[in-house]
Design a protein around this motif. Sequence first.
Motif, PDB file in Angstrom:
ATOM      1  N   LYS A  83       0.823  -1.215   0.000  1.00 23.05           N
ATOM      2  CA  LYS A  83       0.000   0.000   0.000  1.00 23.05           C
ATOM      3  C   LYS A  83       0.859   1.269   0.000  1.00 23.05           C
ATOM      4  O   LYS A  83       2.077   1.212   0.112  1.00 23.05           O
ATOM      5  N   THR A  84       0.172   2.415  -0.090  1.00 22.22           N
ATOM      6  CA  THR A  84       0.847   3.703  -0.267  1.00 22.22           C
ATOM      7  C   THR A  84       1.831   4.018   0.865  1.00 22.22           C
ATOM      8  O   THR A  84       2.987   4.379   0.616  1.00 22.22           O
ATOM      9  N   THR A  87       4.818   1.704   0.845  1.00 18.88           N
ATOM     10  CA  THR A  87       5.628   2.013  -0.338  1.00 18.88           C
ATOM     11  C   THR A  87       6.468   3.265  -0.083  1.00 18.88           C
ATOM     12  O   THR A  87       7.672   3.287  -0.363  1.00 18.88           O
ATOM     13  N   ALA A 337       4.391  -2.589  -5.464  1.00 18.92           N
ATOM     14  CA  ALA A 337       3.302  -1.708  -5.028  1.00 18.92           C
ATOM     15  C   ALA A 337       2.000  -2.020  -5.762  1.00 18.92           C
ATOM     16  O   ALA A 337       2.007  -2.445  -6.918  1.00 18.92           O
ATOM     17  N   SER A 340      -2.682   1.258  -7.595  1.00 17.45           N
ATOM     18  CA  SER A 340      -3.263   2.496  -7.062  1.00 17.45           C
ATOM     19  C   SER A 340      -2.332   3.195  -6.076  1.00 17.45           C
ATOM     20  O   SER A 340      -2.517   4.372  -5.757  1.00 17.45           O
ATOM     21  N   SER A 341      -1.316   2.470  -5.585  1.00 21.88           N
ATOM     22  CA  SER A 341      -0.426   3.027  -4.566  1.00 21.88           C
ATOM     23  C   SER A 341       0.921   3.471  -5.113  1.00 21.88           C
ATOM     24  O   SER A 341       1.634   4.233  -4.458  1.00 21.88           O
ATOM     25  N   LYS A 344       1.355   7.492  -5.752  1.00 17.19           N
ATOM     26  CA  LYS A 344       1.295   8.257  -4.501  1.00 17.19           C
ATOM     27  C   LYS A 344       2.435   7.870  -3.567  1.00 17.19           C
ATOM     28  O   LYS A 344       2.987   8.716  -2.857  1.00 17.19           O
ATOM     29  N   GLY A 345       2.806   6.585  -3.564  1.00 20.34           N
ATOM     30  CA  GLY A 345       3.885   6.120  -2.696  1.00 20.34           C
ATOM     31  C   GLY A 345       5.211   6.765  -3.046  1.00 20.34           C
ATOM     32  O   GLY A 345       5.961   7.194  -2.162  1.00 20.34           O
ATOM     33  N   GLU A 659      -3.011   2.383   7.420  1.00 21.74           N
ATOM     34  CA  GLU A 659      -3.436   1.616   6.248  1.00 21.74           C
ATOM     35  C   GLU A 659      -3.482   0.113   6.504  1.00 21.74           C
ATOM     36  O   GLU A 659      -4.208  -0.607   5.827  1.00 21.74           O
TER      37      GLU A 659
END
Length: 668
Positions: A83-84, A87, A337, A340-341, A344-345, A659
Amino acid sequence: MSSPTVVERLTNELIPPFAEYSGKESYFEGNTPLSKAVGYVVVLGFGALFSVFTTAIVYFDKKFKGNANMTSEHFNTAGRMIKTGLTASVIVSQWTWAATLLQSSNVAWQYGVSGPFWYASGATIQVLLFGVLAISLKKVAPSAHTVCEIVRARWGKTAHLTFLFFAFCANIIVTSMLLLGGAATVEALTGVDYRLASFLIPWGVILYTSAGGLKATFIASYLHTVIIFAVLVTMILVVYIKTYSSDQIYTFLDWTVSYTTEECQQIYSANPLNYTGPETSFYDADKYACGPVPNNNSGSYLTMLSGDGLMFGIINIVGNFGTVFVDQSYWQSAIAARPSSAAKGYLLGGLCWFAIPFSLATSLGLASTALMLPITASEAGAGLVPPAVADHLLGNAGAVLILIMLFMAIVSTGSAESIAVSSLVSYDIYREYFNPDASGEQILKCSRIVIVLFGLFMGAFSILLAEIGLNLGWVYLFMGIMIGSAVIPLWNLMTWDKASGTGAVIAAWSGLILALTGWMVGAKIESGAVTVATLGSNPVMLSGNLIAILSSGFIHYIYSKFIDPQDYDFAELNQHIKLVEHDMSGLTAEEQNPDELRRAHRWITRRGYVLTLVLIIIWPLLSVPAGVFSQAYFAFWVLLSICWGFGATIIITLLPLIESQADIGQDL
């Protein structure tokens, strides 16, 4: 009120220069603030502790999620579902080298406020821009395990072998810097021989990385990052709140550059309180930070108008493009990752990482010259500025904190480099050229063997570099010359349909040859000789770095545009990359939604480019009118570094936990 004389300052225990260092020719002088036992406890004890802890977490994670068998896919990709927050934490961890903690303060010691800024901004933009490649990878090659697999799938065998060479160079250079800086600091603080430290440090990494793979690396990286930020915040508080204020540091920095040559000779003499003349002085302008700073506006540390600082910034920018874009560990994080992450990560990770060199060096680095500690140029080049300042301010506790912080940086990046090399060997050499039908079990076994062998090899290699006289600072400036020519071809690999494979090979090798030639010719022209010392000067390193990246990019563009233009369909790319086991985690239709990926690509592209422009163009230009900082301007600069440090600490510590609440609850 007139400024106090040198003798008045020496007799005042609250202001520099401090009488306790009178007659000392260097800060450490071969003496260590900590015992060897402390060194062994940190190097071996922490390594064993993290190995046990991380391996246990990975075991419980697998057990309670019904995934008891470790597959080669999961070992090398962590299930492609990170997840973000994690990451971002992993990016911070991977990008926090020994150099991040040590070299950033060295350039503050050399150039003043411009050093920490150029170190931080010049190495943040690559992570921000790599987010674009991370999303491109998710769009066109979601099944990939390594960047070289993608090269093989698009450009064929010759290009594959070429970029495999550059990828290994990147891993070896990064790991060399970790061990050179780490072993030198361990020896300076504890007396443990640097050769022994070079072999002992990798063992903690070897144990948990070979047991738990990429997932273990990610979990350990989070723990390491939290500890690094905790020490960072401590050092900021000690320098600017507990012991001194920004106004005091400002005044002390002004004093440092106000000294005449005669006063510097008095300060750095056998007995400065009863100074009899220059014959008793050991002062050398190239060795100590005393007097005006060459090539800085008004000779001040308190200015962004620094010729050498800017030169370092350009070298830093070019070199770090190589160590991000060519380093398999960053591609591996993108692979691991969630789609979706990924974007942003990388963005969040880059912005949080900025705080480490910027905030740490703005505190410890500037304090080293403000307090006029007898740190020599060779000590600074070896990365000993932070431990010296921490030892001065906090005694043994400060030395221990820096040692722990450094060890966290070494093992977190070291584990990422180990898993990166194991993936390259397993997928790009073993499976590609020796056993095309290798089972998951065979690849897993190969990965674990490589992790052990790479750790041992790097211990020996770092000793070799130290023996021939190369320190952390030298290798840091050299890295772009060696791997910079691979940067633009790899960017084109993922983003340009006309990019030629033959052109990429020619560009990468030509860029390397031209860079090495220009680098050595530059040293000969500037100094009349080609030696380790002359090759390490800023102008010479700058020429080599620029030749590497610019010549390669120019050659690849011309060849692809006019000689061998391609019309590649990226939709074909993933079809040429095969999974070992049929592990579809992170590869389902829902996770590969083209609309979501398109939106993520647009999101990171806009923000990545804008933030890059802000960090390397707009911010420096806004600092130019300030000239030499006023006391109020410097206070604002320090406040910004403190806020950035605290903000990054809160985000990087709490976001991964928030998260992962459901997963943590399930494991508990």
